[in-house]
Design an enzyme around this catalytic site. Sequence first.
Site, PDB file in Angstrom:
ATOM      1  N   LEU A 162       4.105  61.969 -22.403  1.00  0.00           N
ATOM      2  CA  LEU A 162       5.422  61.519 -21.976  1.00  0.00           C
ATOM      3  C   LEU A 162       6.434  62.591 -22.357  1.00  0.00           C
ATOM      4  O   LEU A 162       6.317  63.230 -23.406  1.00  0.00           O
ATOM      5  CB  LEU A 162       5.807  60.210 -22.675  1.00  0.00           C
ATOM      6  CG  LEU A 162       5.083  58.929 -22.251  1.00  0.00           C
ATOM      7  CD1 LEU A 162       5.479  57.795 -23.187  1.00  0.00           C
ATOM      8  CD2 LEU A 162       5.419  58.574 -20.829  1.00  0.00           C
ATOM      9  N   ASP A 163       7.416  62.771 -21.516  1.00  0.00           N
ATOM     10  CA  ASP A 163       8.480  63.703 -21.833  1.00  0.00           C
ATOM     11  C   ASP A 163       9.177  63.276 -23.123  1.00  0.00           C
ATOM     12  O   ASP A 163       9.178  62.092 -23.484  1.00  0.00           O
ATOM     13  CB  ASP A 163       9.483  63.727 -20.678  1.00  0.00           C
ATOM     14  CG  ASP A 163      10.631  64.672 -20.926  1.00  0.00           C
ATOM     15  OD1 ASP A 163      10.457  65.879 -20.716  1.00  0.00           O
ATOM     16  OD2 ASP A 163      11.706  64.197 -21.349  1.00  0.00           O
ATOM     17  N   LYS A 164       9.772  64.197 -23.813  1.00  0.00           N
ATOM     18  CA  LYS A 164      10.458  63.917 -25.075  1.00  0.00           C
ATOM     19  C   LYS A 164      11.414  62.729 -24.947  1.00  0.00           C
ATOM     20  O   LYS A 164      11.451  61.852 -25.818  1.00  0.00           O
ATOM     21  CB  LYS A 164      11.237  65.155 -25.529  1.00  0.00           C
ATOM     22  CG  LYS A 164      12.104  64.931 -26.757  1.00  0.00           C
ATOM     23  CD  LYS A 164      12.923  66.171 -27.085  1.00  0.00           C
ATOM     24  CE  LYS A 164      13.858  65.917 -28.256  1.00  0.00           C
ATOM     25  NZ  LYS A 164      14.685  67.111 -28.585  1.00  0.00           N
ATOM     26  N   ASP A 165      12.183  62.673 -23.878  1.00  0.00           N
ATOM     27  CA  ASP A 165      13.206  61.645 -23.741  1.00  0.00           C
ATOM     28  C   ASP A 165      12.741  60.417 -22.978  1.00  0.00           C
ATOM     29  O   ASP A 165      13.553  59.553 -22.643  1.00  0.00           O
ATOM     30  CB  ASP A 165      14.446  62.236 -23.067  1.00  0.00           C
ATOM     31  CG  ASP A 165      15.187  63.194 -23.984  1.00  0.00           C
ATOM     32  OD1 ASP A 165      15.112  62.996 -25.208  1.00  0.00           O
ATOM     33  OD2 ASP A 165      15.827  64.137 -23.486  1.00  0.00           O
ATOM     34  N   THR A 166      11.446  60.325 -22.683  1.00  0.00           N
ATOM     35  CA  THR A 166      10.882  59.136 -22.052  1.00  0.00           C
ATOM     36  C   THR A 166      10.185  58.306 -23.127  1.00  0.00           C
ATOM     37  O   THR A 166       9.430  58.839 -23.941  1.00  0.00           O
ATOM     38  CB  THR A 166       9.872  59.513 -20.957  1.00  0.00           C
ATOM     39  OG1 THR A 166      10.540  60.272 -19.948  1.00  0.00           O
ATOM     40  CG2 THR A 166       9.264  58.281 -20.317  1.00  0.00           C
TER      41      THR A 166
END
Length: 339
Positions: A162-166
């Site tokens: 998952l992306d850092k901000d997801t």
Amino acid sequence: MINSSAIISSPPIVTESDETDELSTEVEWRKVVVANERHGGRLDRALVDAAPEFSRSYLQQLIEAGLVTVNAKVVRKASSRVKAGDTMLIELRPTPQSLVFSPQAIPLDVVYEDEHILVINKPAGLVVHPAPGNWSGTLLNGLLAYDKGMASVPRAGIVHRLDKDTSGLMVVARSRAVMDLLVQAIATREVSRQYLAVAHHPWAGSSSRTVEAPIGRDPRNRLRMAVVDLEQQSGKTAKTDIILMANGHDGCLARCILHTGRTHQIRVHMASLGHPLVADAVYGGTCLPVMSRQALHAARLAFVHPVTRESMVYRVPPPDDFVDLMRFWCLRYNEESWA
């Protein structure tokens, strides 16, 4: 001391859970200007000050490999002298020592575990895998502290990211054999991943839509992805089902179901429809008082257990900032409507 400022040139797109492509070689370029205090000093010592997370011997290897420039000229001798005001550019790559990741006591929200797998609810802000700019403090470091046996599993058992901000759900393997099975299941689309997304602008038209649009590097901005024409540029096919869950005056809440796993797939497809995610500045989103990270949450994960063959289904509600955003825009969320 050396005044330094890290700059990224053509960095890798951070992969999300909607990304199953092989991890690419990651590179960071760091620019440093020599201050008066280091005038006349050795180049390798100046680089140690500029990149303290790397050993001096490794930085010497970079110099010998021609990956360091001084005033735009390649310098291959570690003993070369630098002058005040010199501008150095270093090409940093993952090193053998950076691959021997260290355990770090990072709190993990473990939704499920057995001897074969872990299911993690990743918070927004936590990087999954060490990369330029984030060599420690990652989910991988936390997994190594949580289970020492994961040190013998490639990437500590991480099979998707998952992306850092997801925020949201991820499955992790606890052995190499199970990892191989999970990777195969993801590649054959046997792992179901569903996301909640809050996007700008009210939804219009049919409440459900399937987007089949190839994704590749944006030819106008190599730092992001875009819908591309495969006849004219490189990219990969991508398919996302998007289902409207709630509509408001300012934006909408959607459920996104992945059929492929491309870099930033949901973010790119939503933006291509004129609905960039809230706070996703890369793809046209705007931050709001209640949301400063991209409004994307991996809410549901379903797969067949790679060993027991039992059907596994997990759901986690969105975190507080996501809920606050929905309230801010009067987007009513009812888990039963899609679970």
